[in-house]
Motif scaffolding. Sequence first.
Motif, short mmCIF file in Angstrom:
data_model
loop_
_atom_site.label_atom_id
_atom_site.label_comp_id
_atom_site.label_asym_id
_atom_site.label_seq_id
_atom_site.Cartn_x
_atom_site.Cartn_y
_atom_site.Cartn_z
N HIS A 85 5.52 3.77 1.22
CA HIS A 85 4.69 3.10 0.22
C HIS A 85 3.27 2.92 0.75
O HIS A 85 2.29 3.22 0.08
CB HIS A 85 5.31 1.74 -0.15
N SER A 86 3.18 2.44 1.99
CA SER A 86 1.87 2.19 2.59
C SER A 86 1.11 3.51 2.79
O SER A 86 -0.07 3.62 2.49
CB SER A 86 2.10 1.42 3.90
N LEU A 87 1.83 4.55 3.23
CA LEU A 87 1.18 5.85 3.48
C LEU A 87 0.68 6.49 2.18
O LEU A 87 -0.45 6.99 2.12
CB LEU A 87 2.16 6.78 4.20
N THR A 88 1.52 6.47 1.13
CA THR A 88 1.12 7.14 -0.13
C THR A 88 -0.12 6.48 -0.74
O THR A 88 -0.88 7.12 -1.47
CB THR A 88 2.26 7.14 -1.17
N GLY A 89 -0.34 5.18 -0.43
CA GLY A 89 -1.53 4.51 -0.95
C GLY A 89 -2.81 5.14 -0.40
O GLY A 89 -3.85 5.12 -1.05
N ILE A 90 -2.71 5.73 0.81
CA ILE A 90 -3.89 6.36 1.41
C ILE A 90 -3.88 7.87 1.13
O ILE A 90 -4.84 8.41 0.60
CB ILE A 90 -3.90 6.13 2.96
N PHE A 113 5.90 6.61 -7.39
CA PHE A 113 6.62 5.98 -6.29
C PHE A 113 5.86 4.74 -5.80
O PHE A 113 6.44 3.65 -5.65
CB PHE A 113 6.81 6.97 -5.12
N HIS A 114 4.55 4.91 -5.57
CA HIS A 114 3.73 3.82 -5.04
C HIS A 114 3.73 2.63 -6.01
O HIS A 114 3.84 1.47 -5.59
CB HIS A 114 2.31 4.33 -4.81
N SER A 115 3.64 2.91 -7.31
CA SER A 115 3.60 1.83 -8.30
C SER A 115 4.92 1.08 -8.34
O SER A 115 4.95 -0.16 -8.26
CB SER A 115 3.32 2.39 -9.70
N PHE A 116 6.03 1.82 -8.46
CA PHE A 116 7.31 1.13 -8.61
C PHE A 116 7.70 0.40 -7.33
O PHE A 116 8.23 -0.72 -7.38
CB PHE A 116 8.39 2.08 -9.11
N MET A 117 7.41 1.00 -6.20
CA MET A 117 7.69 0.33 -4.92
C MET A 117 6.81 -0.92 -4.80
O MET A 117 7.26 -1.96 -4.30
CB MET A 117 7.42 1.34 -3.80
N TYR A 140 8.28 -3.60 -6.80
CA TYR A 140 9.48 -4.10 -6.12
C TYR A 140 9.10 -5.08 -5.01
O TYR A 140 9.67 -6.16 -4.89
CB TYR A 140 10.26 -2.90 -5.56
N ILE A 141 8.08 -4.71 -4.21
CA ILE A 141 7.64 -5.56 -3.11
C ILE A 141 7.11 -6.89 -3.67
O ILE A 141 7.42 -7.97 -3.15
CB ILE A 141 6.55 -4.86 -2.26
N ALA A 142 6.32 -6.79 -4.74
CA ALA A 142 5.76 -8.01 -5.35
C ALA A 142 6.89 -8.89 -5.89
O ALA A 142 6.89 -10.11 -5.73
CB ALA A 142 4.80 -7.64 -6.46
N TYR A 143 7.91 -8.24 -6.48
CA TYR A 143 9.05 -8.98 -7.05
C TYR A 143 9.86 -9.67 -5.96
O TYR A 143 10.28 -10.82 -6.10
CB TYR A 143 9.91 -7.99 -7.85
N LYS A 144 10.02 -8.96 -4.84
CA LYS A 144 10.75 -9.53 -3.71
C LYS A 144 10.00 -10.72 -3.11
O LYS A 144 10.58 -11.53 -2.39
CB LYS A 144 10.93 -8.46 -2.60
N GLY A 145 8.67 -10.76 -3.40
CA GLY A 145 7.86 -11.91 -2.98
C GLY A 145 7.75 -12.05 -1.48
O GLY A 145 7.70 -13.16 -0.97
N LYS A 146 7.69 -10.89 -0.76
CA LYS A 146 7.53 -10.96 0.69
C LYS A 146 6.16 -11.60 0.97
O LYS A 146 5.12 -11.01 0.71
CB LYS A 146 7.60 -9.53 1.25
N SER A 147 6.19 -12.81 1.49
CA SER A 147 4.93 -13.55 1.62
C SER A 147 4.31 -13.40 3.01
O SER A 147 4.98 -13.20 4.00
CB SER A 147 5.19 -15.02 1.35
#
Length: 225
Positions: free
Chosen positions: A17-22, A73-77, A80-87
């Motif tokens: 996810h982080s890599l595809t953003g770049i 992929f980047h959008s849905f992931m 998912y990360i935002a929904y999981k609320g990893k703070s």
Amino acid sequence: MNKLTRGETHFLLYKIHSLTGIVPIGVFLFFHLAFNSLRTVGVRQYQFGIDLINNTPFLLLIEIGFIYVPLLFHSFMGFYIAYKGKSNVLRYGYPRNGLYTLQRISGAIVFVFLIYHMGTTVVPKMFYGKHAFEAAPFLIDIMNQQFGAWEGRIYYLIGILSATFHFANGLWGFCVSWGILVGKRAQQNAGWLFFLVGLALAFLGLATVWEFSLHPESVTPSISG
Ligand code: HEM
């Protein structure tokens, strides 16, 4: 080969996810805004840019592989990360945490903007079968129409600012998460550097909107077939 555990799969998905953003999305955004800013030089130069893209062999395959699939992929992931609320509250101080929240909000805005943007450019282009040299006059007329109204200008203003912020701030997150920026000082300096990168990209996008809004001009196909 050993099967990945649940934790390893998660880790891998976060990294991709982080890599595809770049790569490829950030790289695409950079070239896309730079290409569109040809409009500030002249409408014929802009047409030349669109002609080049729309005469590229295997365009659809390239777009699917390098833009649409990574973007989905980047959008849905991301959702998912935002929904999981990893703070991040415990890891970073107040400004970084505020930026992390803005990262999620801007991501959601870009997602909505892209539905509007692609729904009014690529989708009608394909629907009406405007390929090769037919694409530029068609797309330029759409842009003229969109930037002729305040709503269009505001949608693009919001889309461009959200996308450039999301990219610049994401670049920082990417460098930290991949161990490229380790020390606190380096992270702070890079934060300012990436802020300038975002500002430069936003300037390119807004200058294009400005030019389209002030000087709408139609073109005929460079080569009619
Ligand atoms: C000044 C602002 C912008 C202008 C004038 C512009 C213009 C265009 C045009 C004309 C197309 C159709 C290209 C073609 O099919 O030949 C397009 C596609 C696209 N744009 Fe933009 N765009 C702008 C900003 C953005 C931003 C901020 C993003 C990212 C959030 C973006 C993402 C995309 C994507 C993903 C496509 C589809 C990819 C493709 O098929 O080439 N655009 N844009």
